[in-house]
Design an enzyme around this catalytic site. Structure first.
Site, PDB file in Angstrom:
ATOM      1  N   HIS A 113      -2.459  -1.169   3.576  1.00 58.52           N
ATOM      2  CA  HIS A 113      -1.351  -0.340   3.099  1.00 58.52           C
ATOM      3  C   HIS A 113      -0.777   0.433   4.287  1.00 58.52           C
ATOM      4  O   HIS A 113      -1.423   1.331   4.827  1.00 58.52           O
ATOM      5  CB  HIS A 113      -1.830   0.628   2.019  1.00 58.52           C
ATOM      6  CG  HIS A 113      -0.736   1.230   1.205  1.00 58.52           C
ATOM      7  ND1 HIS A 113      -0.757   1.223  -0.163  1.00 58.52           N
ATOM      8  CD2 HIS A 113       0.406   1.841   1.556  1.00 58.52           C
ATOM      9  CE1 HIS A 113       0.334   1.827  -0.626  1.00 58.52           C
ATOM     10  NE2 HIS A 113       1.047   2.218   0.419  1.00 58.52           N
ATOM     11  N   LEU A 114       0.409   0.070   4.663  1.00 58.78           N
ATOM     12  CA  LEU A 114       1.085   0.683   5.806  1.00 58.78           C
ATOM     13  C   LEU A 114       1.170   2.200   5.640  1.00 58.78           C
ATOM     14  O   LEU A 114       1.382   2.693   4.533  1.00 58.78           O
ATOM     15  CB  LEU A 114       2.498   0.090   5.886  1.00 58.78           C
ATOM     16  CG  LEU A 114       3.422   0.700   6.922  1.00 58.78           C
ATOM     17  CD1 LEU A 114       4.067  -0.404   7.716  1.00 58.78           C
ATOM     18  CD2 LEU A 114       4.456   1.576   6.265  1.00 58.78           C
ATOM     19  N   HIS A 115       0.998   2.914   6.738  1.00 60.81           N
ATOM     20  CA  HIS A 115       1.170   4.359   6.741  1.00 60.81           C
ATOM     21  C   HIS A 115       1.539   4.825   8.144  1.00 60.81           C
ATOM     22  O   HIS A 115       0.997   4.357   9.126  1.00 60.81           O
ATOM     23  CB  HIS A 115      -0.072   5.095   6.217  1.00 60.81           C
ATOM     24  CG  HIS A 115      -1.358   4.649   6.842  1.00 60.81           C
ATOM     25  ND1 HIS A 115      -1.979   3.456   6.521  1.00 60.81           N
ATOM     26  CD2 HIS A 115      -2.141   5.235   7.770  1.00 60.81           C
ATOM     27  CE1 HIS A 115      -3.087   3.338   7.224  1.00 60.81           C
ATOM     28  NE2 HIS A 115      -3.211   4.409   7.998  1.00 60.81           N
ATOM     29  N   GLN A 116       2.502   5.726   8.199  1.00 62.26           N
ATOM     30  CA  GLN A 116       2.993   6.307   9.463  1.00 62.26           C
ATOM     31  C   GLN A 116       2.266   7.630   9.678  1.00 62.26           C
ATOM     32  O   GLN A 116       2.310   8.509   8.816  1.00 62.26           O
ATOM     33  CB  GLN A 116       4.501   6.551   9.355  1.00 62.26           C
ATOM     34  CG  GLN A 116       5.081   7.470  10.402  1.00 62.26           C
ATOM     35  CD  GLN A 116       5.467   6.738  11.661  1.00 62.26           C
ATOM     36  OE1 GLN A 116       5.569   5.531  11.685  1.00 62.26           O
ATOM     37  NE2 GLN A 116       5.695   7.476  12.706  1.00 62.26           N
TER      38      GLN A 116
END
Length: 156
Positions: A113-116
């Site tokens: 799950h992409l996260h910045q």
């Protein structure tokens, strides 16, 4: 240590939304969510590098930056800018580290799950305690940080 040892990893892993903390966080009443948008949200990192370490996450379970929709990409960028402004207004950091680790080999703890990351930095925040003592001193409880940042976040 719970993060390092993987003690709190779900038995089914992070690859499926049912085991993904970024899919579950927006629905959990006791979560560390600071702000919610249409497509993304800002949440405090449960294992922060520094006080105020935020993650900007799409609601959609997507791993790769190139798989974001145009609208998701725009909202991730807008939330990152707002996060920097809010953190500056409440805790006056000297700078920021921004970034995404794409894939486990690149350092992503939850690669599914992409996260910045939006990490506030202060001069001396990587001092002898963290270098020699191999520990990090965080002078603020996460729930207090969440309340402070949520109050300062502009209404959408």
């Amino acid at each position: 240590m719970a993060y390092v040892t993987g003690e709190d990893a779900p038995p089914e892993g992070y690859a499926k939304p049912s085991g993904c903390p970024f899919c579950r966080a927006p629905a959990e009443p006791e979560s560390l969510v600071v702000a919610r948008g249409d497509l993304v949200y800002a949440v405090l990192n449960l294992y922060p590098y520094n006080p105020g370490h935020l993650l900007i996450c799409p609601y959609r379970h997507v791993a790769d930056y190139t798989d974001l929709t145009e609208d998701e990409t725009v909202e991730v960028a807008a939330f990152t800018r707002t996060a920097m402004r809010v953190i500056r207004s409440v805790s006056s950091p000297h700078g920021f580290n921004l970034g995404m680790n794409q894939g486990a080999v690149a350092g992503a703890g939850i690669a599914a799950h992409l996260h910045q990351h939006v990490v506030p930095r202060w001069g001396g925040d990587a001092n002898f305690v963290s270098v020699i003592g191999r520990t990090k001193v965080l002078p603020q409880v996460l729930t207090d940080t969440r309340v402070m940042l949520a109050k300062a976040w502009p209404a959408l």
